[in-house]
Motif scaffolding. Structure first.
Motif, PDB file in Angstrom:
ATOM      1  N   ILE A 180       9.364  -8.105  14.307  1.00 43.41           N
ATOM      2  CA  ILE A 180       8.690  -7.333  13.737  1.00 43.41           C
ATOM      3  C   ILE A 180       7.359  -6.827  14.501  1.00 43.41           C
ATOM      4  CG2 ILE A 180       7.579  -6.703  11.513  1.00 43.41           C
ATOM      5  CD1 ILE A 180      10.239  -6.804  10.947  1.00 43.41           C
ATOM      6  N   LEU A 181       6.940  -5.700  14.633  1.00 42.31           N
ATOM      7  CA  LEU A 181       5.742  -5.333  15.207  1.00 42.31           C
ATOM      8  C   LEU A 181       4.751  -4.719  14.221  1.00 42.31           C
ATOM      9  CD1 LEU A 181       4.979  -4.784  18.261  1.00 42.31           C
ATOM     10  CD2 LEU A 181       5.405  -2.421  17.986  1.00 42.31           C
ATOM     11  N   LEU A 182       3.435  -5.248  14.242  1.00 42.54           N
ATOM     12  CA  LEU A 182       2.577  -4.993  13.372  1.00 42.54           C
ATOM     13  C   LEU A 182       1.479  -3.985  13.951  1.00 42.54           C
ATOM     14  CD1 LEU A 182       2.049  -8.817  12.809  1.00 42.54           C
ATOM     15  CD2 LEU A 182       3.093  -7.389  11.239  1.00 42.54           C
ATOM     16  N   SER A 183       1.110  -2.918  13.077  1.00 46.89           N
ATOM     17  CA  SER A 183       0.133  -2.013  13.685  1.00 46.89           C
ATOM     18  C   SER A 183      -0.703  -1.530  12.561  1.00 46.89           C
ATOM     19  CB  SER A 183       1.117  -0.637  14.036  1.00 46.89           C
ATOM     20  OG  SER A 183       1.603  -0.111  12.994  1.00 46.89           O
ATOM     21  N   PHE A 184      -1.738  -0.680  12.794  1.00 41.03           N
ATOM     22  CA  PHE A 184      -2.681  -0.370  11.581  1.00 41.03           C
ATOM     23  C   PHE A 184      -3.491   0.848  12.266  1.00 41.03           C
ATOM     24  CE2 PHE A 184      -6.838  -0.330   9.630  1.00 41.03           C
ATOM     25  CZ  PHE A 184      -6.637  -0.344   8.392  1.00 41.03           C
ATOM     26  N   ASP A 185      -3.649   1.999  11.562  1.00 41.50           N
ATOM     27  CA  ASP A 185      -4.511   3.067  12.001  1.00 41.50           C
ATOM     28  C   ASP A 185      -4.394   3.370  13.672  1.00 41.50           C
ATOM     29  OD1 ASP A 185      -6.359   5.023  11.837  1.00 41.50           O
ATOM     30  OD2 ASP A 185      -8.071   3.636  12.399  1.00 41.50           O
ATOM     31  N   GLY A 186      -2.866   3.476  13.969  1.00 41.01           N
ATOM     32  CA  GLY A 186      -2.514   3.929  15.122  1.00 41.01           C
ATOM     33  C   GLY A 186      -2.429   2.851  16.463  1.00 41.01           C
ATOM     34  N   LYS A 187      -2.880   1.644  15.977  1.00 41.14           N
ATOM     35  CA  LYS A 187      -2.883   0.605  16.989  1.00 41.14           C
ATOM     36  C   LYS A 187      -1.993  -0.413  16.560  1.00 41.14           C
ATOM     37  CE  LYS A 187      -7.842   1.472  18.042  1.00 41.14           C
ATOM     38  NZ  LYS A 187      -9.003   1.027  18.058  1.00 41.14           N
ATOM     39  N   VAL A 188      -1.254  -0.945  17.746  1.00 40.51           N
ATOM     40  CA  VAL A 188      -0.645  -2.348  17.641  1.00 40.51           C
ATOM     41  C   VAL A 188      -1.432  -3.479  17.594  1.00 40.51           C
ATOM     42  CG1 VAL A 188       1.351  -3.725  18.708  1.00 40.51           C
ATOM     43  CG2 VAL A 188       1.405  -1.226  18.900  1.00 40.51           C
ATOM     44  N   TYR A 189      -1.201  -4.306  16.636  1.00 38.56           N
ATOM     45  CA  TYR A 189      -2.205  -5.477  16.540  1.00 38.56           C
ATOM     46  C   TYR A 189      -1.342  -6.914  16.453  1.00 38.56           C
ATOM     47  CZ  TYR A 189      -6.295  -2.940  15.431  1.00 38.56           C
ATOM     48  OH  TYR A 189      -7.424  -1.781  15.571  1.00 38.56           O
ATOM     49  N   GLY A 190      -0.167  -6.825  16.311  1.00 39.41           N
ATOM     50  CA  GLY A 190       0.392  -7.980  16.467  1.00 39.41           C
ATOM     51  C   GLY A 190       2.074  -7.984  16.469  1.00 39.41           C
ATOM     52  N   SER A 191       2.742  -9.386  16.711  1.00 37.38           N
ATOM     53  CA  SER A 191       3.994  -9.422  16.651  1.00 37.38           C
ATOM     54  C   SER A 191       4.321 -10.437  15.771  1.00 37.38           C
ATOM     55  CB  SER A 191       4.471  -9.711  18.014  1.00 37.38           C
ATOM     56  OG  SER A 191       4.140  -9.003  18.997  1.00 37.38           O
ATOM     57  N   GLU A 192       5.500 -10.462  14.955  1.00 35.28           N
ATOM     58  CA  GLU A 192       6.013 -11.157  13.938  1.00 35.28           C
ATOM     59  C   GLU A 192       7.375 -11.658  14.309  1.00 35.28           C
ATOM     60  OE1 GLU A 192       7.215 -10.798   9.125  1.00 35.28           O
ATOM     61  OE2 GLU A 192       5.638  -9.380  10.109  1.00 35.28           O
ATOM     62  N   TYR A 240      -0.341   3.894   7.869  1.00 37.00           N
ATOM     63  CA  TYR A 240       0.735   4.424   8.176  1.00 37.00           C
ATOM     64  C   TYR A 240       0.766   5.349   9.243  1.00 37.00           C
ATOM     65  CZ  TYR A 240       2.851   2.503   3.997  1.00 37.00           C
ATOM     66  OH  TYR A 240       3.094   1.674   2.831  1.00 37.00           O
ATOM     67  N   LYS A 241      -0.614   5.338   9.864  1.00 36.93           N
ATOM     68  CA  LYS A 241      -0.761   6.199  11.278  1.00 36.93           C
ATOM     69  C   LYS A 241      -0.115   5.316  12.251  1.00 36.93           C
ATOM     70  CE  LYS A 241      -4.290   8.122  14.307  1.00 36.93           C
ATOM     71  NZ  LYS A 241      -5.909   7.821  14.502  1.00 36.93           N
ATOM     72  N   CYS A 294       0.878  -1.183  -0.018  1.00 37.03           N
ATOM     73  CA  CYS A 294      -0.056   0.187   0.064  1.00 37.03           C
ATOM     74  C   CYS A 294       1.005   1.173   0.033  1.00 37.03           C
ATOM     75  CB  CYS A 294      -0.762  -0.199   1.226  1.00 37.03           C
ATOM     76  SG  CYS A 294      -1.701  -1.215   1.596  1.00 37.03           S
ATOM     77  N   PRO A 295       1.275   1.623  -1.010  1.00 40.76           N
ATOM     78  CA  PRO A 295       2.106   2.865  -1.415  1.00 40.76           C
ATOM     79  C   PRO A 295       1.929   4.312  -0.096  1.00 40.76           C
ATOM     80  CG  PRO A 295       1.790   2.007  -3.405  1.00 40.76           C
ATOM     81  CD  PRO A 295       0.590   1.479  -2.460  1.00 40.76           C
ATOM     82  N   SER A 296       2.889   4.397   0.416  1.00 46.64           N
ATOM     83  CA  SER A 296       2.797   5.478   1.529  1.00 46.64           C
ATOM     84  C   SER A 296       2.446   6.762   0.988  1.00 46.64           C
ATOM     85  CB  SER A 296       4.151   5.424   2.284  1.00 46.64           C
ATOM     86  OG  SER A 296       5.299   5.694   1.605  1.00 46.64           O
ATOM     87  N   ALA A 297       2.719   7.061  -0.229  1.00 51.05           N
ATOM     88  CA  ALA A 297       2.750   8.405  -0.659  1.00 51.05           C
ATOM     89  C   ALA A 297       1.162   8.618  -1.147  1.00 51.05           C
ATOM     90  CB  ALA A 297       3.338   8.502  -1.935  1.00 51.05           C
TER      91      ALA A 297
END
Length: 448
Positions: A268-280, A149-150, A138-141
């Motif tokens: 790796i730490l996994l996030s989306f929309d300002g929240k942490v959702y998982g670990s990898e 990217y929040k 999902c391109p950041s630009a």
């Protein structure tokens, strides 16, 4: 119009939900401290021969789609807060890479452990806001991809950062992959240095593309991508279906080198929309083969502890990989004790006007990408003097939002709580309107 190389790196993959017959004879396992290893751990248990086959040389032609599947982690209170595992193979690796086998440009796996059910992950992050045709990420630009990217407040991502090179590290179904700080240190796999024509990671991409997609190059075609086959400028073809694939062994140099992935595994730490959702755990296929050879078996690599957690449960302390007879274990070692979640103070809002001294592009969003930036000096309209990022960017830096919005030094309205926060030892005894001191009106600024 420049066609972005990143948009054609991988074949599109198919969303695979929970499987009754997952590939690699995979199963997810949770063990408590009373288990055979005496550790609390959650891991994916795979057939080693099938895993090893993932590293076999690919047949001629573009790389095929990755293997991916999800497995629920059901009725496992010993491994809360994790609720499912999502497995994805990367047949040619992914950025950061340089065409020389450095960085993350090796055959490897993403083994994600999420704190939400499979269906919720699919609903939240199943699609980019905008994903150009053929793009794996999902391109950041692209503004529509902003939720990917929040970033969470820095206290919840300690030891990790958002690597914004290579068009961003957010993928549909995955969320944002936050990279460990240690990988970005000099010589690390997320540290790429270029002396080439572009002077940045784009030179690395050009090198990698010279291996992945020889012997073609992109040119401006107006409304559609056109390829010109090198050595025969008269041949122009639209699309990519009829273009010959001729792999090469060495890349075309463009002056870029990424650090070596020495042990072949990263947290790796996994996030989306300002929240942490998982670990990898992200291991190479070669890492599995090295266990018990030049790497210890089992192998553990520290998983950075966050200052605060968003979900209550047993939190990762290290990655875990082990060859066990004809099986391979890939997962996480968890804390012995349950750690309580710390609620995010949503009342705190970052200033949209603060910027770093001398760099107007470095704002609170920049601060949120890397916790040490909270100690950066900056300026903020409406306040006299310098203001530290930790005070101007409370959401990014998890600063308590307890200070008066109206207090100022007597007869000097620009000397607010933000002003007091820069030299608290000297300024917090200052009195404002009605004789109230800064230490009383500005407890966060003054540490009172």
């Amino acid at each position: 119009m420049k066609i972005s190389c990143a948009y054609v790196l991988f074949a599109a993959s198919t969303v695979v939900r929970a499987r009754d017959d997952p590939p690699l004879d995979a199963k997810v396992t949770c063990e408590g401290p009373s288990g055979p290893a005496g550790q609390r751990r959650v891991f994916l248990d795979l057939d080693y021969a099938a895993f090893e086959a993932l590293g076999a040389p690919p047949p001629p032609g573009p790389p095929g789609p990755p293997i991916e599947f999800s497995l629920p982690l059901e009725d496992s209170p010993e491994c809360m807060p994790f609720k499912h595992v999502y497995f994805v193979s990367n047949p040619v690796g992914h950025p950061d890479w340089d065409g020389k086998g450095n960085g993350y440009g090796q055959v490897h796996l993403d083994v994600h452990f999420y704190t939400i059910p499979i269906e919720e992950r699919v609903e939240l992050m199943g699609e980019c806001g905008v994903q150009p045709p053929g793009a794996p990420n999902c391109p950041s630009a692209i503004p529509a991809n902003a939720p990917f990217y929040k970033l969470p407040p820095a206290a919840y991502t300690t030891g990790f950062f958002n690597q914004d090179a290579f068009f961003g590290h957010a993928l549909p179904m995955h969320g944002l992959h936050m990279v460990p700080n240690v990988d970005a240190e000099e010589g690390g796999p997320a540290n790429c240095v270029s002396t080439g024509p572009k002077g940045n990671w784009e030179d690395c991409m050009d090198q990698q593309l010279s291996i992945l997609m020889p012997p073609q190059k992109f040119v401006d075609a107006g409304s559609a991508a056109t390829w010109i086959v090198r050595g025969d400028e008269s041949r122009r073809r639209r699309g990519r279906e009829d273009i010959p694939w001729r792999p090469v062994e060495t890349c075309e140099p463009a002056g870029c080198t990424c650090g070596e992935w020495t042990d072949g595994v990263s947290p790796i730490l996994l996030s989306f929309d300002g929240k942490v959702y998982g670990s990898e755990i992200m291991p190479t296929v070669a890492h599995g083969a090295r266990l018990g050879e030049d790497l210890p078996n089992p192998f553990f690599k520290a998983f950075p502890a966050q200052d605060k957690y968003m979900t209550t449960g047993y939190q990762p302390t290290s990655t875990y990989s082990e060859r066990a007879d004809d099986r391979l274990h890939l997962g996480l070692v968890l804390t012995d004790e349950e750690i309580e979640a710390t609620p995010v103070n949503n009342a705190c809002e970052d200033s949209d006007a603060w910027v770093k001294n001398g760099n107007e592009d470095a704002d609170c969003k920049w601060v949120a990408e890397h916790e040490p930036r909270c100690r950066t000096k900056g300026t903020m309209p409406g306040t006299q003097g310098k203001v530290m990022a930790w005070y101007a960017c409370p959401a990014a830096c998890n600063t308590p939002c307890t200070d008066s919005a109206s207090w100022s030094k007597l007869d000097e309205p620009l000397k607010t709580c933000a002003w007091a926060s820069f030299f608290p030892d000297k300024r917090c005894d200052v009195r404002g309107q009605d004789g109230v001191t800064a230490s009383d009106a500005c407890p966060a600024a003054c540490g009172s």
